[in-house]
Design a protein around this motif. Sequence first.
Motif, PDB file in Angstrom:
ATOM      1  N   PRO B  38      -6.551   0.649 -21.507  1.00 15.85           N
ATOM      2  CA  PRO B  38      -5.721   0.650 -20.299  1.00 15.85           C
ATOM      3  C   PRO B  38      -5.093  -0.717 -20.015  1.00 15.85           C
ATOM      4  O   PRO B  38      -3.990  -0.787 -19.476  1.00 15.85           O
ATOM      5  CB  PRO B  38      -6.710   1.019 -19.183  1.00 15.85           C
ATOM      6  CG  PRO B  38      -7.914   1.549 -19.856  1.00 15.85           C
ATOM      7  CD  PRO B  38      -7.953   0.970 -21.214  1.00 15.85           C
ATOM      8  N   ALA B  39      -5.771  -1.792 -20.394  1.00 16.29           N
ATOM      9  CA  ALA B  39      -5.222  -3.123 -20.145  1.00 16.29           C
ATOM     10  C   ALA B  39      -3.954  -3.325 -20.955  1.00 16.29           C
ATOM     11  O   ALA B  39      -2.920  -3.763 -20.443  1.00 16.29           O
ATOM     12  CB  ALA B  39      -6.258  -4.191 -20.494  1.00 16.29           C
ATOM     13  N   GLN B  40      -4.046  -2.959 -22.248  1.00 15.91           N
ATOM     14  CA  GLN B  40      -2.888  -3.120 -23.121  1.00 15.91           C
ATOM     15  C   GLN B  40      -1.743  -2.221 -22.657  1.00 15.91           C
ATOM     16  O   GLN B  40      -0.580  -2.610 -22.708  1.00 15.91           O
ATOM     17  CB  GLN B  40      -3.295  -2.746 -24.530  1.00 15.91           C
ATOM     18  CG  GLN B  40      -2.463  -3.435 -25.580  1.00 15.91           C
ATOM     19  CD  GLN B  40      -3.152  -3.392 -26.933  1.00 15.91           C
ATOM     20  OE1 GLN B  40      -4.162  -2.725 -27.121  1.00 15.91           O
ATOM     21  NE2 GLN B  40      -2.598  -4.108 -27.874  1.00 15.91           N
ATOM     22  N   ALA B  47       2.916  -8.779 -24.775  1.00 16.70           N
ATOM     23  CA  ALA B  47       1.806  -9.554 -24.216  1.00 16.70           C
ATOM     24  C   ALA B  47       0.917 -10.134 -25.316  1.00 16.70           C
ATOM     25  O   ALA B  47       0.692  -9.490 -26.343  1.00 16.70           O
ATOM     26  CB  ALA B  47       0.979  -8.661 -23.290  1.00 16.70           C
ATOM     27  N   THR B  48       0.449 -11.352 -25.096  1.00 18.48           N
ATOM     28  CA  THR B  48      -0.432 -11.978 -26.093  1.00 18.48           C
ATOM     29  C   THR B  48      -1.844 -11.426 -25.931  1.00 18.48           C
ATOM     30  O   THR B  48      -2.186 -10.819 -24.917  1.00 18.48           O
ATOM     31  CB  THR B  48      -0.490 -13.497 -25.885  1.00 18.48           C
ATOM     32  OG1 THR B  48      -1.045 -13.724 -24.582  1.00 18.48           O
ATOM     33  CG2 THR B  48       0.871 -14.129 -25.994  1.00 18.48           C
ATOM     34  N   GLN B  51      -3.463 -12.670 -22.849  1.00 16.33           N
ATOM     35  CA  GLN B  51      -3.039 -11.981 -21.621  1.00 16.33           C
ATOM     36  C   GLN B  51      -3.756 -10.645 -21.468  1.00 16.33           C
ATOM     37  O   GLN B  51      -4.190 -10.281 -20.375  1.00 16.33           O
ATOM     38  CB  GLN B  51      -1.519 -11.744 -21.648  1.00 16.33           C
ATOM     39  CG  GLN B  51      -0.710 -12.973 -21.252  1.00 16.33           C
ATOM     40  CD  GLN B  51       0.765 -12.752 -21.506  1.00 16.33           C
ATOM     41  OE1 GLN B  51       1.152 -12.196 -22.530  1.00 16.33           O
ATOM     42  NE2 GLN B  51       1.590 -13.216 -20.578  1.00 16.33           N
ATOM     43  N   VAL B  52      -3.878  -9.914 -22.604  1.00 10.90           N
ATOM     44  CA  VAL B  52      -4.571  -8.623 -22.569  1.00 10.90           C
ATOM     45  C   VAL B  52      -6.017  -8.847 -22.147  1.00 10.90           C
ATOM     46  O   VAL B  52      -6.567  -8.119 -21.315  1.00 10.90           O
ATOM     47  CB  VAL B  52      -4.499  -7.929 -23.951  1.00 10.90           C
ATOM     48  CG1 VAL B  52      -5.354  -6.669 -23.956  1.00 10.90           C
ATOM     49  CG2 VAL B  52      -3.067  -7.581 -24.306  1.00 10.90           C
ATOM     50  N   GLU B  53      -6.615  -9.898 -22.716  1.00 13.53           N
ATOM     51  CA  GLU B  53      -8.013 -10.203 -22.404  1.00 13.53           C
ATOM     52  C   GLU B  53      -8.181 -10.505 -20.912  1.00 13.53           C
ATOM     53  O   GLU B  53      -9.104 -10.012 -20.266  1.00 13.53           O
ATOM     54  CB  GLU B  53      -8.467 -11.398 -23.263  1.00 13.53           C
ATOM     55  CG  GLU B  53      -9.950 -11.442 -23.544  1.00 13.53           C
ATOM     56  CD  GLU B  53     -10.555 -10.068 -23.840  1.00 13.53           C
ATOM     57  OE1 GLU B  53     -11.474  -9.698 -23.087  1.00 13.53           O
ATOM     58  OE2 GLU B  53     -10.114  -9.384 -24.774  1.00 13.53           O
ATOM     59  N   GLU B  54      -7.237 -11.298 -20.370  1.00 20.69           N
ATOM     60  CA  GLU B  54      -7.288 -11.626 -18.943  1.00 20.69           C
ATOM     61  C   GLU B  54      -7.149 -10.365 -18.095  1.00 20.69           C
ATOM     62  O   GLU B  54      -7.831 -10.190 -17.081  1.00 20.69           O
ATOM     63  CB  GLU B  54      -6.161 -12.602 -18.585  1.00 20.69           C
ATOM     64  CG  GLU B  54      -6.518 -14.060 -18.849  1.00 20.69           C
ATOM     65  CD  GLU B  54      -5.294 -14.961 -18.780  1.00 20.69           C
ATOM     66  OE1 GLU B  54      -4.269 -14.540 -18.204  1.00 20.69           O
ATOM     67  OE2 GLU B  54      -5.355 -16.083 -19.329  1.00 20.69           O
TER      68      GLU B  54
END
Lengths: 284, 338
Positions: B38-40, B47-48, B51-54
Amino acid sequence: MRISFRLPDLSLLIGGSVAGLILLCALFAPWLAPYHPNDQELLYILAPPVWSADGSAEHLLGTDSLGRDTLSRLIYGARTAMTVAAAASFGAMILGAFFAHLAGYFGGWVDWIISRTVEVWLSFPPVVLSMLLIIGLGVGTDKVILAIVLVDWTRFCRVLRSEVQVVRGQDYVAFARLIGFSHARVIVKEILPATLPMLITLLSLQMGISVVVEAILSFVGMGVPSDVPAWGQMIADARIDMYDAPWGLALPIFAIFVTVLSFNLFGDGLRRTLDPRHTANRGA
Amino acid sequence: MIKAVIRVIGRRLMAIVPVFAIVTILVFGALRILPVDPAQMSLPPSATIQQVEEKREQMGLNKPIWEQYAIWFKRAVAGDLGESAQYRMPTSSVVFERLPATIELVICSLILAVFVGTVGGILLFSARGTPFESVGMTLTSAVMALPDFLLALLFILLFGVLLPIFPVNGRLDPGLQVPAQTGFLLLDSLLTGDIGIFASALRHIALPVMALGLAFSPTIVRVLHSSLINTYQQSYIRQARLRGLSDREILFGQALKNAILPVVILVGTQFGSLFGGTLLVEMIFSFPGLGNLMVKAMQTADLSVIMAIALIYCATTLIFNSLADAAAYLLNPKLRTG
């Protein structure tokens, strides 16, 4: 007891023979179909069926937008529909009957848990649940079968459970326990034979339902893989060209209609023939 | 009396709360197991990884699943259903914007189904013993073999392609503007007195309503028919006949009132499948409602929208089931004594 000989029920006869014919089409598809269902003849796209003005006998029911023979695709589509319907309905029947017999026979907390599970399941509209399952499982013929089994076992469970409860209250069942039969033996040898007629009737009705669900899933592109001919997929393809080639849309709709109708008639006939009490409406 | 009715309905509705709670857990769990991040999904493709991790951190996706559920639950109760990955808007506004279209469709279909079903059931019953009865039975079998989505396609073929008298796309003719008030087009246009928009909306909703309504009606016909047959075996019908009441008076004054109970239960229990039918019918007619949104959300794995709509479907099904249950209890004197 008076045993009277009756002619077989008319719906049973008609439904059974039509369903049997479709089953034969499915079994012998490679011999019956005039072409391979995926062979494209790009020179003959959207050819009309033989009975319209520019129809030709080469493609009796015309061709689709890629020049594939409609008759051959319908015959192979029957194979997909029947494979899914048979496997999924049997699976749903076995799973549903298993839990129905557990719940109806043992009652108490077993019944409570199974009944609540069925309740949660039934709170999803079946179409929604089967699509959600396909998202999780991914596409494929086996996934479609699995999704239908996981959605529709509740139909069997709900109806059979109350049937089992009725049979369980019979004296002969109590007697079987008294003379020391195990629970498993009582369920299989004493109760199952009594619920079998209803089980078979439900199975026939479920075949029709499974055909529809398979068509729905392939219609929205969540069913069998795209190289497997399926009626729902034919409908989705034909919808794009329906103004130029309405027959392409009408024929697979007709195929689904006839198949579902034959299973429904067969099921109705079975119910009347097998059910000695002639209960008119059970709302399965 | 009123108090008793409210108590019965209230008790039935309270009983669905735990079922619904389990449903939310199941749907939440099922959607989290999916191989979709869902983040991606909620970030642009450029997005890097960082950014996805954040975003994952921010969305709480690194926490254990029960904690994620707790977060979702807390927000959902406050009316925050997350953000639609597809529209980049709050899920609640995406969903509620389309809700009126579906409600309008379902209500109209239900009215048509009950009307056709009741009239058909009475006619079929009146024809008992004549050849018309078997003709009618065969007809209901035939329509039962045509599920809503096939009827929808058939109507498009008949009334959109071969005999183009109805539009087959959307809710309104292009170019028409509606002063949005409630979102119920038929209601809005009547309130503002705009007959042109009303007519256009009616023409657009006609085929979807016919598909959903007529697909549901043969079941009502069958149930009412057999229920009337059962009712006529009761002694009070014979007594009414002895008192010299006419056939018409017996049917409409006495029998129908009692025979309608199974129909009420049927409508309640089968409401879910009517509501579920909107999924495909809306998609086929490009009708901008929940069903259409759900199909799109499923195709693009828009998880928060799928979750919200799935829960709306479940809640509606559960509510109608328990209303049917309450109606059965209240309308049936035999059940009430217990």
